[in-house]
Motif scaffolding. Sequence first.
Motif, PDB file in Angstrom:
ATOM      1  N   ILE A  62       0.847  -1.194   0.000  1.00  0.00           N
ATOM      2  CA  ILE A  62       0.000   0.000   0.000  1.00  0.00           C
ATOM      3  C   ILE A  62       0.886   1.248   0.000  1.00  0.00           C
ATOM      4  N   VAL A  63       1.945   1.212   0.828  1.00  0.00           N
ATOM      5  CA  VAL A  63       2.848   2.360   0.888  1.00  0.00           C
ATOM      6  C   VAL A  63       3.433   2.638  -0.497  1.00  0.00           C
ATOM      7  N   GLN A  64       3.857   1.578  -1.179  1.00  0.00           N
ATOM      8  CA  GLN A  64       4.441   1.761  -2.509  1.00  0.00           C
ATOM      9  C   GLN A  64       3.419   2.308  -3.501  1.00  0.00           C
ATOM     10  N   LYS A  65       2.159   1.845  -3.377  1.00  0.00           N
ATOM     11  CA  LYS A  65       1.132   2.335  -4.303  1.00  0.00           C
ATOM     12  C   LYS A  65       0.830   3.799  -4.050  1.00  0.00           C
ATOM     13  N   LEU A  66       0.873   4.208  -2.777  1.00  0.00           N
ATOM     14  CA  LEU A  66       0.625   5.620  -2.461  1.00  0.00           C
ATOM     15  C   LEU A  66       1.705   6.493  -3.079  1.00  0.00           C
ATOM     16  N   GLN A  67       2.927   5.987  -3.062  1.00  0.00           N
ATOM     17  CA  GLN A  67       4.040   6.731  -3.632  1.00  0.00           C
ATOM     18  C   GLN A  67       3.825   6.917  -5.130  1.00  0.00           C
ATOM     19  N   ALA A  68       3.282   5.882  -5.770  1.00  0.00           N
ATOM     20  CA  ALA A  68       3.079   5.935  -7.215  1.00  0.00           C
ATOM     21  C   ALA A  68       1.866   6.785  -7.582  1.00  0.00           C
ATOM     22  N   ASN A  69       0.869   6.838  -6.708  1.00  0.00           N
ATOM     23  CA  ASN A  69      -0.367   7.554  -7.011  1.00  0.00           C
ATOM     24  C   ASN A  69      -0.674   8.557  -5.908  1.00  0.00           C
ATOM     25  N   PRO A  70      -0.306   9.814  -6.091  1.00  0.00           N
ATOM     26  CA  PRO A  70      -0.439  10.813  -5.016  1.00  0.00           C
ATOM     27  C   PRO A  70      -1.880  11.108  -4.627  1.00  0.00           C
ATOM     28  N   ASP A  71      -2.859  10.704  -5.455  1.00  0.00           N
ATOM     29  CA  ASP A  71      -4.252  10.984  -5.116  1.00  0.00           C
ATOM     30  C   ASP A  71      -4.883   9.905  -4.253  1.00  0.00           C
ATOM     31  N   ALA A  72      -4.212   8.744  -4.137  1.00  0.00           N
ATOM     32  CA  ALA A  72      -4.804   7.637  -3.400  1.00  0.00           C
ATOM     33  C   ALA A  72      -4.570   7.805  -1.901  1.00  0.00           C
ATOM     34  N   VAL A  73      -5.473   7.171  -1.133  1.00  0.00           N
ATOM     35  CA  VAL A  73      -5.362   7.177   0.327  1.00  0.00           C
ATOM     36  C   VAL A  73      -5.191   5.728   0.770  1.00  0.00           C
ATOM     37  N   GLY A  74      -4.307   5.489   1.716  1.00  0.00           N
ATOM     38  CA  GLY A  74      -4.095   4.118   2.198  1.00  0.00           C
ATOM     39  C   GLY A  74      -4.431   3.990   3.667  1.00  0.00           C
ATOM     40  N   ILE A  75      -4.947   2.816   4.047  1.00  0.00           N
ATOM     41  CA  ILE A  75      -5.289   2.578   5.455  1.00  0.00           C
ATOM     42  C   ILE A  75      -4.354   1.510   6.005  1.00  0.00           C
ATOM     43  N   PHE A  76      -3.601   1.840   7.058  1.00  0.00           N
ATOM     44  CA  PHE A  76      -2.765   0.821   7.699  1.00  0.00           C
ATOM     45  C   PHE A  76      -2.401   1.232   9.116  1.00  0.00           C
ATOM     46  N   GLY A  77      -1.660   0.381   9.789  1.00  0.00           N
ATOM     47  CA  GLY A  77      -1.309   0.630  11.184  1.00  0.00           C
ATOM     48  C   GLY A  77      -0.269   1.726  11.312  1.00  0.00           C
ATOM     49  N   PHE A  78      -0.207   2.345  12.490  1.00  0.00           N
ATOM     50  CA  PHE A  78       0.697   3.465  12.724  1.00  0.00           C
ATOM     51  C   PHE A  78       2.157   3.083  12.495  1.00  0.00           C
ATOM     52  N   SER A  79       2.529   1.830  12.794  1.00  0.00           N
ATOM     53  CA  SER A  79       3.945   1.459  12.699  1.00  0.00           C
ATOM     54  C   SER A  79       4.463   1.603  11.268  1.00  0.00           C
ATOM     55  N   PHE A  80       3.590   1.413  10.279  1.00  0.00           N
ATOM     56  CA  PHE A  80       4.029   1.569   8.887  1.00  0.00           C
ATOM     57  C   PHE A  80       4.226   3.047   8.534  1.00  0.00           C
ATOM     58  N   LEU A  81       3.386   3.904   9.114  1.00  0.00           N
ATOM     59  CA  LEU A  81       3.564   5.343   8.902  1.00  0.00           C
ATOM     60  C   LEU A  81       4.876   5.785   9.542  1.00  0.00           C
ATOM     61  N   ASP A  82       5.120   5.269  10.746  1.00  0.00           N
ATOM     62  CA  ASP A  82       6.310   5.614  11.507  1.00  0.00           C
ATOM     63  C   ASP A  82       7.578   5.240  10.735  1.00  0.00           C
ATOM     64  N   GLN A  83       7.551   4.068  10.097  1.00  0.00           N
ATOM     65  CA  GLN A  83       8.743   3.582   9.400  1.00  0.00           C
ATOM     66  C   GLN A  83       8.924   4.240   8.034  1.00  0.00           C
ATOM     67  N   ASN A  84       7.840   4.803   7.474  1.00  0.00           N
ATOM     68  CA  ASN A  84       7.918   5.342   6.118  1.00  0.00           C
ATOM     69  C   ASN A  84       7.569   6.817   6.078  1.00  0.00           C
ATOM     70  N   SER A  85       7.911   7.533   7.155  1.00  0.00           N
ATOM     71  CA  SER A  85       7.460   8.921   7.262  1.00  0.00           C
ATOM     72  C   SER A  85       8.121   9.830   6.227  1.00  0.00           C
ATOM     73  N   ASP A  86       9.135   9.336   5.489  1.00  0.00           N
ATOM     74  CA  ASP A  86       9.699  10.183   4.436  1.00  0.00           C
ATOM     75  C   ASP A  86       8.916  10.066   3.134  1.00  0.00           C
ATOM     76  N   ILE A  87       8.011   9.093   3.042  1.00  0.00           N
ATOM     77  CA  ILE A  87       7.243   8.907   1.808  1.00  0.00           C
ATOM     78  C   ILE A  87       5.768   9.278   1.998  1.00  0.00           C
ATOM     79  N   VAL A  88       5.197   8.866   3.120  1.00  0.00           N
ATOM     80  CA  VAL A  88       3.764   9.085   3.320  1.00  0.00           C
ATOM     81  C   VAL A  88       3.514   9.911   4.581  1.00  0.00           C
ATOM     82  N   GLN A  89       2.319  10.509   4.633  1.00  0.00           N
ATOM     83  CA  GLN A  89       1.927  11.299   5.797  1.00  0.00           C
ATOM     84  C   GLN A  89       0.528  10.873   6.214  1.00  0.00           C
ATOM     85  N   GLY A  90       0.242  11.009   7.500  1.00  0.00           N
ATOM     86  CA  GLY A  90      -1.077  10.655   7.998  1.00  0.00           C
ATOM     87  C   GLY A  90      -2.041  11.804   7.805  1.00  0.00           C
TER      88      GLY A  90
END
Lengths: 343, 430
Positions: free
Chosen positions: A231-259
């Motif tokens: 999901i994180v990778q798809k969000l990177q590819a498509n800036p209009d999409a929204v992804g739902i996942f646990g906080f730990s994934f946001l924490d680890q990928n905070s340079d690519i995605v934002q909550g």
Amino acid sequence: MKKKMLIAGAITLSVFGTTVAQAARDYIEIVGSSTVYPFATVVAEQFGKSTSYKTPKIESTGSGGGFKLFCGGVGVEYPDITNASRAIKKSEIERCAAAGVKDIVEVKIGYDGIVLATSKAKPALQLSEKDIFMALAKEVPTADGNLIANPYKTWKDVNPALPNTKIEVLGPPPTSGTRDAFVELAMEGGAKKFDSLAELKKADEKAFVKVAHTLREDGAYIEAGENDNLIVQKLQANPDAVGIFGFSFLDQNSDIVQGSFINGQEPTFDAIADGSYPVSRPLFFYVKKAHVDVIPGMKEYLGEFTSEKSWGPEGYLADKGMIPMPDAERKEYAATVKSLKTL
Amino acid sequence: MSTQTENNMEQNQNTFGVISKGLKKRYRAEKIFKSLGFSAVLLTIAFIVFLFTSICFNGYSAFSQAKIALSVSLDADKFQNENIADANFPGIIKDSLQQMFPEVKSRNDKKLLYALISQNAAFTLQEKIERDPSLIGTNPTIWVLANDDVDMYLKGRIDMTTAESDRRIKDKQVQWLDQLKRNGQLKTVFNTTFFTSGDSREPELAGILGAAKGSLYTLLITLALSFPIGVAAAIYLEEFAPKNIWTDIIEVNINNLAAVPSIIFGLLGLAIFINFWGVPRSTPLAGGLVLTLMTLPTIIIAGRASLKSVPPSIREAALGVGASKVQTVFHHVLPLAMPGMLTGTIIGMAQALGETAPLLMIGMIAFIVDIPGSVTDPSTVLPVQIYLWADSPERAFTEKTSAAIMVLLAFLIFMNAAAVYLRKKFEIKW
């Protein structure tokens, strides 16, 4: 040639004969939630390294699957501990009791936030629970309270303050505990904001749950499988999409995605810990008391999990993205583990 | 007479005209078909090249790992206790980092500083001292693993253009790392951990050996069971069984089993091997049994096909000089059919090597750190390890995933190459 085969067959059969009678197990067997899995595995590894016991074996079966295995019975062939991203249900306690598993210790370990994340290429979304419900429910109420199939195509249709982009949400499938928690917390929270649905809740709880928990199936909500990295990778590819996942994934990928902000709250470590971020859930594990003195290392594993250096605010679980409980709660559950207080 | 020839000639010319009219069309059809086939091959190659390059590009960096040199002071008074394990190893590591960067004072900065090295550093130190207690009282320099975030930064996999608060590597840490590099205290070495250790939740400690050994044990069980059973079944069905409705039913069933989704075998294995026989969960024994069920139809079908391809004249000649039916089969037919059977077996094994779905049901999708030592130790297998790593939140697991895929692919290519080699070597042309 055939003789050799017969001998080989005889040998393999005799090998079975010896292993079928399963000897005492010398490692802890843990099953359950895939959300707790990344945290439990860290504790298990730490425990295996710092003690003379074997490293526990942890299967990621989902919360429901974990309870099913856990409640199979008492004995070395059944797991000792099950992790869960929700509290045990009454039906599960009954099933456990029917199989002889009567003494269960419930331990709450911390919290996990569920985030609606977007790529960093666009500004963060400012959502409310009502927006989330209107964007993702299969049926939404009209002004006069009738339910219609969800007509909203863009976020702007939902709320004029939101950007004019297509609603495209990547989220977990129905087997996931994250999905359960998301519909229970965010979707139900949003549904309650409608007067007609709030009345429905009072009149017919079941009908309300059906409306609130059913996500739309017209392509706006995309089941992206259990793999949150994808999901994180798809969000990177498509800036209009929204992804739902646990906080730990946001924490680890905070340079690519934002909550996204929900009700004006950003999903940060502190906001989830103090409860001001609305979409967060408790994490648990359940211990079979009858196994504590049978399987070597059980007490020490429980001790490791409930020590400050693991689940405390500065502990290594916090580094992995788990939100610790407040001091009083941690104290309470540490005492529960010490005395092995059953449900 | 002459009118007849004329008529014939006229007819021939007519036919010729019809043919030459259609000729262009036929040539064109041929050309189109050829180019379609050619582009299909090209497309396949393009996909494979794309797949391999993307995997290699993501994975090659997993074979190197950053290490940081720490000079630790092992004063004797830190080891008052008789038991070496009681010493405060994390404390010693932190002290040595502190000595290297005395300007770091605030609590937050210290936390950042300690985050440069792997949590495992303390265990590395402990092991070293336990192996060689004479180190106590000296100031040795030890190389410890860098933290996975540092490793990712050094490999250029962290976007440093984003705001500092959004990165897992802060500007201060970059400064410290530069200083370490200048002093020669930072180096990148071949990642031996990846090939010598089991799974871990810390990417810098995660290795493939546990899963590789699990795969090996599982395949050994599968081979030991499915090869003799499969070959015996193929020989009986092809050479000895009477042709009647029962053997027809068996044949149809075997062909059907080959097409059954593999997860069904997992369910069967859970019900029979684990719940009924009491085989321990998550072990190569249970996995091997389930995969045996899955590969048996492949081996039986391949075995029967290769038996069928042995010309009947061989059997007739053997029978003609007085060999019994069993002698005919085992002395003459089976040796000739063996290459085909081996090929079928290896292809079945390669299929079993890449299987995850049936193993899900018998608990082999699990976090297992200890490297399995026997077929009854809990273990996982290579494709399961790939699946587990692909689902881990830490960035560094992305490259581990690709590296594990490369290892699995190497295994598969090796097995398939062996199948081709065996076929070429033992192939007999009639």
